[in-house]
Design a protein around this motif. Structure first.
Motif, PDB file in Angstrom:
ATOM      1  N   ASP A  77      61.749   8.352  23.375  1.00  0.00           N
ATOM      2  CA  ASP A  77      61.931   7.959  21.977  1.00  0.00           C
ATOM      3  C   ASP A  77      61.851   9.145  21.009  1.00  0.00           C
ATOM      4  O   ASP A  77      61.649   8.962  19.809  1.00  0.00           O
ATOM      5  CB  ASP A  77      60.885   6.901  21.586  1.00  0.00           C
ATOM      6  N   VAL A  78      62.010  10.365  21.541  1.00  0.00           N
ATOM      7  CA  VAL A  78      61.942  11.564  20.707  1.00  0.00           C
ATOM      8  C   VAL A  78      63.359  12.046  20.399  1.00  0.00           C
ATOM      9  O   VAL A  78      64.169  12.258  21.302  1.00  0.00           O
ATOM     10  CB  VAL A  78      61.155  12.691  21.419  1.00  0.00           C
ATOM     11  N   GLU A  79      63.652  12.168  19.122  1.00  0.00           N
ATOM     12  CA  GLU A  79      64.959  12.677  18.709  1.00  0.00           C
ATOM     13  C   GLU A  79      65.016  14.189  18.911  1.00  0.00           C
ATOM     14  O   GLU A  79      64.094  14.903  18.511  1.00  0.00           O
ATOM     15  CB  GLU A  79      65.227  12.360  17.238  1.00  0.00           C
ATOM     16  N   PRO A  80      66.071  14.700  19.524  1.00  0.00           N
ATOM     17  CA  PRO A  80      66.162  16.154  19.699  1.00  0.00           C
ATOM     18  C   PRO A  80      66.298  16.864  18.363  1.00  0.00           C
ATOM     19  O   PRO A  80      66.929  16.348  17.437  1.00  0.00           O
ATOM     20  CB  PRO A  80      67.427  16.336  20.550  1.00  0.00           C
ATOM     21  N   ASP A  81      65.677  18.012  18.242  1.00  0.00           N
ATOM     22  CA  ASP A  81      65.757  18.829  17.034  1.00  0.00           C
ATOM     23  C   ASP A  81      67.002  19.689  17.129  1.00  0.00           C
ATOM     24  O   ASP A  81      67.075  20.599  17.945  1.00  0.00           O
ATOM     25  CB  ASP A  81      64.505  19.706  16.922  1.00  0.00           C
ATOM     26  N   ARG A  82      67.976  19.370  16.313  1.00  0.00           N
ATOM     27  CA  ARG A  82      69.259  20.091  16.393  1.00  0.00           C
ATOM     28  C   ARG A  82      69.306  21.312  15.486  1.00  0.00           C
ATOM     29  O   ARG A  82      70.270  22.060  15.501  1.00  0.00           O
ATOM     30  CB  ARG A  82      70.405  19.147  16.061  1.00  0.00           C
ATOM     31  N   GLU A  83      68.289  21.506  14.681  1.00  0.00           N
ATOM     32  CA  GLU A  83      68.246  22.669  13.805  1.00  0.00           C
ATOM     33  C   GLU A  83      67.652  23.859  14.562  1.00  0.00           C
ATOM     34  O   GLU A  83      66.676  23.704  15.296  1.00  0.00           O
ATOM     35  CB  GLU A  83      67.398  22.397  12.563  1.00  0.00           C
ATOM     36  N   PRO A  84      68.246  25.039  14.434  1.00  0.00           N
ATOM     37  CA  PRO A  84      67.678  26.214  15.116  1.00  0.00           C
ATOM     38  C   PRO A  84      66.273  26.516  14.610  1.00  0.00           C
ATOM     39  O   PRO A  84      65.963  26.330  13.425  1.00  0.00           O
ATOM     40  CB  PRO A  84      68.649  27.343  14.751  1.00  0.00           C
ATOM     41  N   VAL A  85      65.431  26.947  15.502  1.00  0.00           N
ATOM     42  CA  VAL A  85      64.049  27.282  15.161  1.00  0.00           C
ATOM     43  C   VAL A  85      63.936  28.791  14.995  1.00  0.00           C
ATOM     44  O   VAL A  85      64.307  29.551  15.894  1.00  0.00           O
ATOM     45  CB  VAL A  85      63.075  26.800  16.255  1.00  0.00           C
ATOM     46  N   ALA A  86      63.455  29.206  13.853  1.00  0.00           N
ATOM     47  CA  ALA A  86      63.320  30.640  13.601  1.00  0.00           C
ATOM     48  C   ALA A  86      62.203  31.220  14.457  1.00  0.00           C
ATOM     49  O   ALA A  86      61.140  30.615  14.600  1.00  0.00           O
ATOM     50  CB  ALA A  86      63.032  30.890  12.128  1.00  0.00           C
ATOM     51  N   GLY A  87      62.466  32.375  15.039  1.00  0.00           N
ATOM     52  CA  GLY A  87      61.449  33.037  15.837  1.00  0.00           C
ATOM     53  C   GLY A  87      60.404  33.708  14.957  1.00  0.00           C
ATOM     54  O   GLY A  87      60.624  33.920  13.756  1.00  0.00           O
ATOM     55  N   PRO A  88      59.263  34.049  15.517  1.00  0.00           N
ATOM     56  CA  PRO A  88      58.223  34.715  14.728  1.00  0.00           C
ATOM     57  C   PRO A  88      58.685  36.098  14.289  1.00  0.00           C
ATOM     58  O   PRO A  88      59.402  36.787  15.021  1.00  0.00           O
ATOM     59  CB  PRO A  88      57.052  34.810  15.714  1.00  0.00           C
ATOM     60  N   ARG A  89      58.306  36.492  13.124  1.00  0.00           N
ATOM     61  CA  ARG A  89      58.674  37.789  12.579  1.00  0.00           C
ATOM     62  C   ARG A  89      57.434  38.591  12.247  1.00  0.00           C
ATOM     63  O   ARG A  89      56.408  38.036  11.858  1.00  0.00           O
ATOM     64  CB  ARG A  89      59.530  37.633  11.317  1.00  0.00           C
ATOM     65  N   LEU A  90      57.559  39.915  12.389  1.00  0.00           N
ATOM     66  CA  LEU A  90      56.477  40.796  11.986  1.00  0.00           C
ATOM     67  C   LEU A  90      56.433  40.891  10.467  1.00  0.00           C
ATOM     68  O   LEU A  90      57.440  40.694   9.784  1.00  0.00           O
ATOM     69  CB  LEU A  90      56.691  42.192  12.581  1.00  0.00           C
ATOM     70  N   ALA A  91      55.277  41.204   9.944  1.00  0.00           N
ATOM     71  CA  ALA A  91      55.156  41.431   8.510  1.00  0.00           C
ATOM     72  C   ALA A  91      56.030  42.620   8.117  1.00  0.00           C
ATOM     73  O   ALA A  91      56.128  43.601   8.855  1.00  0.00           O
ATOM     74  CB  ALA A  91      53.700  41.696   8.146  1.00  0.00           C
ATOM     75  N   GLU A  92      56.700  42.498   6.993  1.00  0.00           N
ATOM     76  CA  GLU A  92      57.576  43.569   6.536  1.00  0.00           C
ATOM     77  C   GLU A  92      56.770  44.828   6.244  1.00  0.00           C
ATOM     78  O   GLU A  92      55.691  44.763   5.655  1.00  0.00           O
ATOM     79  CB  GLU A  92      58.359  43.144   5.302  1.00  0.00           C
ATOM     80  N   LYS A  93      57.324  45.967   6.670  1.00  0.00           N
ATOM     81  CA  LYS A  93      56.683  47.255   6.431  1.00  0.00           C
ATOM     82  C   LYS A  93      57.671  48.175   5.730  1.00  0.00           C
ATOM     83  O   LYS A  93      58.884  47.987   5.820  1.00  0.00           O
ATOM     84  CB  LYS A  93      56.262  47.896   7.758  1.00  0.00           C
ATOM     85  N   PRO A  94      57.181  49.189   5.020  1.00  0.00           N
ATOM     86  CA  PRO A  94      58.086  50.181   4.441  1.00  0.00           C
ATOM     87  C   PRO A  94      58.934  50.825   5.541  1.00  0.00           C
ATOM     88  O   PRO A  94      58.471  50.990   6.678  1.00  0.00           O
ATOM     89  CB  PRO A  94      57.137  51.200   3.801  1.00  0.00           C
ATOM     90  N   ARG A  95      60.177  51.175   5.193  1.00  0.00           N
ATOM     91  CA  ARG A  95      61.089  51.724   6.209  1.00  0.00           C
ATOM     92  C   ARG A  95      60.498  52.945   6.900  1.00  0.00           C
ATOM     93  O   ARG A  95      60.645  53.112   8.116  1.00  0.00           O
ATOM     94  CB  ARG A  95      62.431  52.085   5.566  1.00  0.00           C
ATOM     95  N   ALA A  96      59.810  53.797   6.159  1.00  0.00           N
ATOM     96  CA  ALA A  96      59.243  55.006   6.771  1.00  0.00           C
ATOM     97  C   ALA A  96      58.271  54.631   7.886  1.00  0.00           C
ATOM     98  O   ALA A  96      58.251  55.278   8.945  1.00  0.00           O
ATOM     99  CB  ALA A  96      58.550  55.858   5.714  1.00  0.00           C
TER     100      ALA A  96
END
Length: 205
Positions: free
Chosen positions: A24-43
């Protein structure tokens, strides 16, 4: 065969329970975003990339764009036979430009290949090639003993999900994490069995 027959009823029972629990579980058809690292300065991202690449026993050099040609030339041992892909953005004196006709036997006589990269991944210290212009076909990056690879700072991303967003999955992709290395059953490390023994990465910018 006896072990396979004995395990099949148990497997069927487990799968049956899973199906029943999900009935009775509806499949989730929306893509699931993967975990991301905290943004850091480019340097900081570029520094981490250089550090992680060095962790794999690769050689890492950093230089401004104006010095790239001289740094590449210095990375090629004197007298070495060199191959480069068509479309490489820097001139390498004495290099053979691969036109796709060099055989594995021809490439085995080559000492060094110089290519560019598509993307560098800081968190894993990985370089990805998609074998477009300046990167060449896969064979020229696997057979010569030394790979000199040019990575520009604007090509460095924080983590694998960031790289995947930039890559075309329909293209051939080569993921490189350090020199080619393997270990035998006693964990003795051997380099150069499946690809270049030496990886020399030049980070530009």
């Amino acid at each position: 065969m006896r072990a396979e027959r004995a395990s099949k009823p148990a497997r069927d029972e487990i799968l049956g329970r899973v199906r029943a629990a999900l009935a009775d579980v509806e499949p989730d058809r929306e893509p699931v975003a993967g975990p991301r690292l905290a943004e850091k300065p480019r340097a900081e991202v570029v520094d981490l990339f250089a550090e992680r690449v060095e962790d794999y026993r690769a050689i890492v050099e950093r230089c401004p764009a104006a010095e790239l040609a001289s740094v590449v030339a210095a990375a090629v041992p004197e007298g070495a036979r060199v191959v480069v892909p068509d479309g490489l953005s820097v001139s390498v004196p004495g290099a053979v430009v691969d036109d796709g006709t060099l055989s594995a036997y021809d490439l085995d006589a080559i000492d060094v290949v110089v290519t560019e990269a598509r993307v560098g991944i800081a968190e894993t210290g990985t370089i990805v090639l998609d074998h477009a212009a300046g990167q060449g076909r896969r064979a020229i990056t696997l057979v010569p003993d030394r790979h000199v690879c040019i990575v520009r700072v604007d090509q460095v991303v924080a983590d694998v999900p960031d790289a995947v967003e930039l890559l075309d999955p329909t293209r051939p992709l080569t993921w490189i994490s350090g020199p080619s290395a393997t270990s035998d059953i006693e964990l003795d490390r051997v380099e150069g069995v499946h690809g270049p023994r030496t990886l020399h990465v030049i980070v530009v910018g």
